[in-house]
Design an enzyme around this catalytic site. Structure first.
Site, PDB file in Angstrom:
ATOM      1  N   HIS A  27       0.822  -1.220   0.000  1.00  0.00           N
ATOM      2  CA  HIS A  27       0.000   0.000   0.000  1.00  0.00           C
ATOM      3  C   HIS A  27       0.853   1.266   0.000  1.00  0.00           C
ATOM      4  CE1 HIS A  27      -3.789  -2.228   1.619  1.00  0.00           C
ATOM      5  NE2 HIS A  27      -3.702  -2.266   0.299  1.00  0.00           N
TER       6      HIS A  27
ATOM      7  N   ASP B 108       0.560   4.098   1.418  1.00  0.00           N
ATOM      8  CA  ASP B 108       0.866   4.776   2.688  1.00  0.00           C
ATOM      9  C   ASP B 108       1.952   4.038   3.476  1.00  0.00           C
ATOM     10  OD1 ASP B 108      -1.177   2.740   3.148  1.00  0.00           O
ATOM     11  OD2 ASP B 108      -1.380   3.551   5.175  1.00  0.00           O
ATOM     12  N   HIS B 109       2.533   2.985   2.869  1.00  0.00           N
ATOM     13  CA  HIS B 109       3.662   2.280   3.489  1.00  0.00           C
ATOM     14  C   HIS B 109       4.896   2.270   2.588  1.00  0.00           C
ATOM     15  CE1 HIS B 109       1.199   0.554   6.829  1.00  0.00           C
ATOM     16  NE2 HIS B 109       0.268   0.948   5.984  1.00  0.00           N
TER      17      HIS B 109
ATOM     18  N   HIS C  16      -4.904  -8.550   5.191  1.00  0.00           N
ATOM     19  CA  HIS C  16      -5.087  -7.142   4.800  1.00  0.00           C
ATOM     20  C   HIS C  16      -4.726  -7.005   3.323  1.00  0.00           C
ATOM     21  CE1 HIS C  16      -5.052  -2.797   5.038  1.00  0.00           C
ATOM     22  NE2 HIS C  16      -3.777  -2.755   4.699  1.00  0.00           N
TER      23      HIS C  16
ATOM     24  N   HIS D  19      -0.589   2.173  12.068  1.00  0.00           N
ATOM     25  CA  HIS D  19      -1.533   3.291  12.248  1.00  0.00           C
ATOM     26  C   HIS D  19      -1.905   3.509  13.712  1.00  0.00           C
ATOM     27  CE1 HIS D  19      -2.583   3.777   7.924  1.00  0.00           C
ATOM     28  NE2 HIS D  19      -2.267   2.480   7.869  1.00  0.00           N
TER      29      HIS D  19
HETATM   30 FE    FE Z   1      -1.770   1.398   6.077  1.00  0.00          FE
HETATM   31 ZN    ZN Z   2      -2.377  -1.057   4.324  1.00  0.00          ZN
END
Ligand code: FE
Ligand code: ZN
Length: 257
Positions: free
Chosen positions: A58, A60-61, A114, A171
């Protein structure tokens, strides 16, 4: 315990974390949500970036990887099953592989659910686990690419780590996770204690991460789907842990606290 860690907030509600080996000077960023925040953390600690350990694909990583790679020429380690979707990967890893950060030794656990290829890094000697978006404090990642069975199996792997293992997740979701968890286990005393602790921390802007595996076992409903009292509370007595887990996860997806 020789390893040092440095946690820092970035983007909306992400955490970045640096893992440092004082003996060798090696420093890994676990995921790279944004380059500027990682640079600020390096400046603050005085550590030199040698590695990036990626948990999943992802944005955001991973968004910070290209800039960090260009500047620091660090090694980028990523999950084998997702390497094609991640920039600048040098080394791919899977279940049972060992990743060295200087003299620190990390074990790769495949923790899909996930995302389909999500991995976690467990530095057993230092009792540290970096779990990305698989396990959150009082929560777990959304099932974007995996099944409930897959995620339940992943969570069992993390639950099996020693109780004093500190885990770092991707998070700060703890307060909203607690609001939902209370609806699953209204009478859980450990959860109630965690709620007070988290309110105190958040009131002064402090992180609720890392948390320990032992504390989560007592308070995180997603790790407690195989307990008869949890199943019973959901009207699912006798059903499989994966089915109970699926119900808890689905409830969170539609929860509006
Ligand atoms: Fe994330
Ligand atoms: Zn993620």
């Amino acid at each position: 315990m020789t390893a040092k860690t440095y946690l820092f907030p970035c983007l909306q509600d992400n955490y970045g974390v640096l893992l440092h080996d004082p003996a060798s000077g090696a420093t890994a960023a676990i995921d790279a949500p944004e380059a500027a925040a990682v640079e600020a953390a390096l400046a603050k600690t005085g550590w030199k970036l040698t590695d990036i350990l990626v948990t999943h694909h992802h944005n955001d990583h991973t968004a910070g990887i290209p800039d960090l790679k260009r500047k620091h020429h660090c090694r980028v380690v990523a999950p084998r099953a997702e390497a094609a979707r991640i920039a600048d990967v040098d080394e791919t890893v899977g279940e049972g592989d060992t990743v060295k950060v200087g003299g620190l030794s990390g074990r790769v656990l495949e923790t899909p659910g996930h995302t389909a290829g999500h991995i976690s890094y467990c530095f057993d000697a230092d009792r540290l686990a970096f779990v990305g978006d698989t396990l959150f404090s009082i929560g777990c990642g959304r099932l974007l690419e995996g099944t409930p069975e897959m995620m339940w199996t992943s969570l069992l792997k993390l639950r099996a780590l020693p109780d004093d293992t500190q885990f770092f997740c991707g998070h700060e979701y703890t307060a909203s996770n607690i609001a939902y968890a209370r609806t699953v286990e209204p009478n859980n005393v450990a959860l109630q204690a965690r709620e007070k602790e988290v309110a105190t921390l958040r009131a002064v802007g402090k992180p609720t991460v890392p948390a320990t595996i032992g504390a989560e076992k007592a308070s995180n409903p997603f790790l407690r789907a195989d307990l008869s009292e949890v199943a019973k509370g959901l009207g699912m007595a006798g059903q499989s842990p994966a089915a109970v887990f699926a119900k808890i996860r689905a409830g969170k997806d539609s929860f509006r606290g």
